[in-house]
Every structure is written in C-alpha cells, then in structure tokens.
Write a protein that holds these residues in place. Structure first.
Motif, PDB file in Angstrom:
ATOM      1  N   SER A   1      52.180 -41.500   4.139  1.00 18.25           N
ATOM      2  CA  SER A   1      53.355 -41.785   4.962  1.00 18.25           C
ATOM      3  C   SER A   1      54.417 -42.595   4.243  1.00 18.25           C
ATOM      4  CB  SER A   1      52.928 -42.539   6.227  1.00 18.25           C
ATOM      5  OG  SER A   1      52.301 -43.769   5.894  1.00 18.25           O
TER       6      SER A   1
ATOM      7  N   ILE B   1      54.165 -42.534  12.041  1.00 22.29           N
ATOM      8  CA  ILE B   1      52.963 -41.904  11.510  1.00 22.29           C
ATOM      9  C   ILE B   1      52.264 -41.087  12.582  1.00 22.29           C
ATOM     10  CG2 ILE B   1      50.670 -42.416  10.579  1.00 22.29           C
ATOM     11  CD1 ILE B   1      52.015 -44.850   9.174  1.00 22.29           C
TER      12      ILE B   1
ATOM     13  N   TRP C   1      56.103 -39.622   2.654  1.00 21.14           N
ATOM     14  CA  TRP C   1      55.714 -38.367   3.278  1.00 21.14           C
ATOM     15  C   TRP C   1      55.308 -37.290   2.268  1.00 21.14           C
ATOM     16  CZ3 TRP C   1      54.705 -39.733   7.922  1.00 21.14           C
ATOM     17  CH2 TRP C   1      55.462 -40.757   8.524  1.00 21.14           C
TER      18      TRP C   1
ATOM     19  N   ILE D   1      47.302 -37.165   3.927  1.00 23.47           N
ATOM     20  CA  ILE D   1      48.722 -37.316   4.225  1.00 23.47           C
ATOM     21  C   ILE D   1      49.151 -38.722   3.831  1.00 23.47           C
ATOM     22  CG2 ILE D   1      50.501 -37.270   6.007  1.00 23.47           C
ATOM     23  CD1 ILE D   1      49.192 -34.551   5.570  1.00 23.47           C
TER      24      ILE D   1
ATOM     25  N   LYS E   1      52.201 -34.408   1.693  1.00 24.69           N
ATOM     26  CA  LYS E   1      51.039 -33.728   2.263  1.00 24.69           C
ATOM     27  C   LYS E   1      50.241 -33.094   1.127  1.00 24.69           C
ATOM     28  CE  LYS E   1      53.631 -29.546   3.647  1.00 24.69           C
ATOM     29  NZ  LYS E   1      54.046 -28.736   4.809  1.00 24.69           N
TER      30      LYS E   1
ATOM     31  N   THR F   1      49.226 -32.368   9.100  1.00 28.86           N
ATOM     32  CA  THR F   1      47.833 -31.975   8.877  1.00 28.86           C
ATOM     33  C   THR F   1      47.625 -30.508   9.209  1.00 28.86           C
ATOM     34  OG1 THR F   1      47.072 -34.216   9.377  1.00 28.86           O
ATOM     35  CG2 THR F   1      45.434 -32.458   9.481  1.00 28.86           C
TER      36      THR F   1
ATOM     37  N   VAL G   1      52.075 -37.231  11.271  1.00 30.78           N
ATOM     38  CA  VAL G   1      50.837 -36.886  10.553  1.00 30.78           C
ATOM     39  C   VAL G   1      50.072 -35.723  11.181  1.00 30.78           C
ATOM     40  CG1 VAL G   1      48.559 -37.739   9.883  1.00 30.78           C
ATOM     41  CG2 VAL G   1      50.594 -39.113   9.424  1.00 30.78           C
TER      42      VAL G   1
END
Length: 348
Positions: A330, A238, A333, A328, A335, A246, A242
């Motif tokens: 995880s 992560i 995954w 986000i 977004k 982002t 991440v």
C-alpha cells in the motif's frame, strides 16, 4: 525457446522472542479492555513477535540477525551450503543501515562470497520482487541457485513512551498491526525433495496518481527533529483498495497458468491483519482452497510474511497440487503474485 522451470526448494523463517498478545500490549501502554477488544474485533490479529523490549525500548534483535537465522534454515532445509549459492537477494523496508547493505552483512555471516547480491527497498511486496529478481537471474542462466531473503524490524519505529490515547488512528494502528520477522527461500533450476515449481510470478506498480497508503520515514541529522510521524497507515484506503487488487492478481495468475478457481488447492492471501485476511479470502471464494495464514499470530511482518507462508505451503503442497500467493503493497500501491505447483510440477 522457453527457459527452464524454476523451483522453490525450501523456505525458512525467524521470529524474535516470545509472542506478544493483545492483553500484554494493552497493559504495557495503559489501555483499557475496550482497546483490546477493538484490536480483536476490528484488526483481528491476536499476537505478534517484536524485536524490542517493551519496557526499556531497546532492540533485542537486528534485521541482519533475524535474516541470517532464516537463511540458515532455508539452506539446511535444501541440503545446501554457502558455496552452493550463486546470488543473494534481500527485500526489506527497514535495513539496519543505509550502508553497508544488510544483504551483504547477512551473506558474510552465512559464509557466502564472490556472488551477486541485491537489496530491494520495498514494503510487503518486496518479498515477491526479490523472488522475481532471483527467478530472472536463473532464467538468464547466471546461476543455478539463489538465496532469497526478506524481513523487517518495524518495532524500531515504536516510541514506547508514547501516550497511545492521544495518537491519531493513522499512527495508533501501527502499534497493533505489525510484527517483526525474517524469512528465506532457495530458488533453483533443479527440483529437490518437497520442492514446488513456479508456474507464474509477477509484480507491478499500479499507484499512478494515487496517494501513498503508508509511509515510513528515515530521519537524518537535518530532519530528525521533524514533527512528521515516523510511520503512518491509511487503513481506510487500504481497506478500500486491497480486496479489489487481490481479486485482480488472482485473475491474472489464473489466466497465466490456465487454472480454474476450482483447481487451486492452497491460497496464500495478503496478510495485513487477521480481519482483512478473512474478508479477502471469503471474497475470492476459491471453492476448495485451503488458506495459508500466519498474520493472526505473527502480525503483519512486512517482507517476511510471504516466506512464512511459503514455509508452511511447501509442507502442505502435494505432488501436482496448486497454490497461488498474493501480496499487495500500500505504500505506493504494488500488486504482486505467484503460482506454484507441488512435486516439481510433473502434471499441469
């Protein structure tokens, strides 16, 4: 022809019980002060709310109870009643039961009937997925107002008898990262006092070929004695993925809206932990954006976190001001992001 503007009229939230700080958590599980310092330095979250009595291990609030409370707040803030709502959408990773769907229990408690209802099974980004479903309903002309809900009771997966000193990091981190909460928002094709217009919103699965970064099991009669842990978190994966994801979400939102980084007034960053939120915010380097964060005091509360941020953002966002939010997930995954403009968005 473009569809109507979609407005966020209001938001509400619900947190169970008093805040549980790191000292209380450490004392309950017999951990020393070094463990407490590890939480504060490497996780950076000071407190969280739990729908759980730490001494007995009994749940004190169900997800439906928390979501109902948040939904009532959002409806009251928008000046609406149950008969004004055309659809209800809930995002959660932890429904109270497989059936009936928690969204339908909540709708019933709120007095909402004879409408579309949808429940989305997802991690943190389920909040944005729920907002997206609501937006699509409104753009299709299938209603004027949608109540959007999100929340999680992650403490139900805690084993309060566990010896945390013997747990591997992938399980130990769950005891300090997460909190329980619920949130709600009302979306409409019509603006209202203090509302914000949605300028962009998207959610996208990007986990092809990538191992899950988090798991949450649902054990049934045939596998309840499995040795698999109920919840795991690959915190290193992560931390690796991440921040970059982002940045990609922010770039896509700015492209969709035509805004420059210097035109963003508020940032609603991903809220995994206090430390990671600060690192991500610094990396994004939006020159004048104020940060809307709740993770330091509420923990990572899954599908509620975006709504807790929205509640605070709507109170801060002035007419014409711009906000971007990033979420986000995880687990596999995902977004997701959204852009809002205050005051009904009279100026672009």
């Amino acid at each position: 022809m473009p569809g109507p503007d979609i407005h966020v009229l209001s938001a509400g939230s619900a947190l169970p019980g008093p805040a549980v700080d790191n000292a209380t958590l450490a004392q309950r599980f017999g951990m020393d002060t070094l463990w407490q310092q590890w939480i504060e330095v490497f996780i950076g979250t000071r407190a969280r709310h739990l729908a759980l009595d730490l001494e007995s291990g009994q749940l004190t609030s169900t997800l439906a109870e928390l979501v109902e409370q948040a939904g009532r707040q959002a409806l009251a803030a928008a000046g609406l009643g149950p008969g004004d709502i055309d659809a209800v959408v809930l995002g959660t990773a932890t429904p109270d039961q497989l059936m009936p769907a928690t969204v339908n229990i909540v709708a019933d408690r709120l007095g909402i009937n004879d409408v579309r209802t949808y429940q989305l099974q997802s991690g943190c980004s389920g909040a944005v997925q729920a907002l997206d479903v609501a937006r699509q309903i409104l753009l299709a002309g299938s209603g004027r107002r949608v109540l959007v809900l999100g929340g999680d009771v992650i403490a139900r997966f805690y084993d309060v008898t566990a010896d945390l000193r013997k747990l591997p990091p992938a399980q130990l981190v769950n005891y300090v990262l997460f909190g329980d909460a619920a949130g709600a928002a009302v979306l409409s094709t019509e603006p209202g006092p203090g509302s914000a217009v949605v300028r962009a919103l998207f959610t996208r699965l990007v986990g092809l070929g990538r191992p899950p970064g988090a798991t949450l099991e649902w054990f049934g009669p045939t596998d309840r004695d499995s040795t698999r842990p109920a919840a795991t978190e690959d915190y290193k994966a992560i931390e690796q993925h991440v921040p970059a994801m982002t940045g990609e979400v922010l770039e896509e939102l700015l492209t969709a809206t035509g805004w420059s980084p210097g035109e963003v007034d508020l940032l609603l960053p991903p809220q995994l932990s206090g430390r990671m939120t600060r690192l991500i915010t610094e990396k994004l380097a939006l020159p004048r954006a104020g940060e809307v964060t709740v993770v330091d005091e509420a923990g990572n509360c899954g599908n509620a976190i975006v709504f807790l941020q929205l509640e605070r953002a709507l109170a801060k966002l002035g007419a014409g001001e711009r906000a971007v939010g990033v979420s986000i997930e995880s687990s596999k995954w995902i977004k997701a992001g959204f852009a809002l403009q205050g005051g009904g968005g009279e100026s672009r």
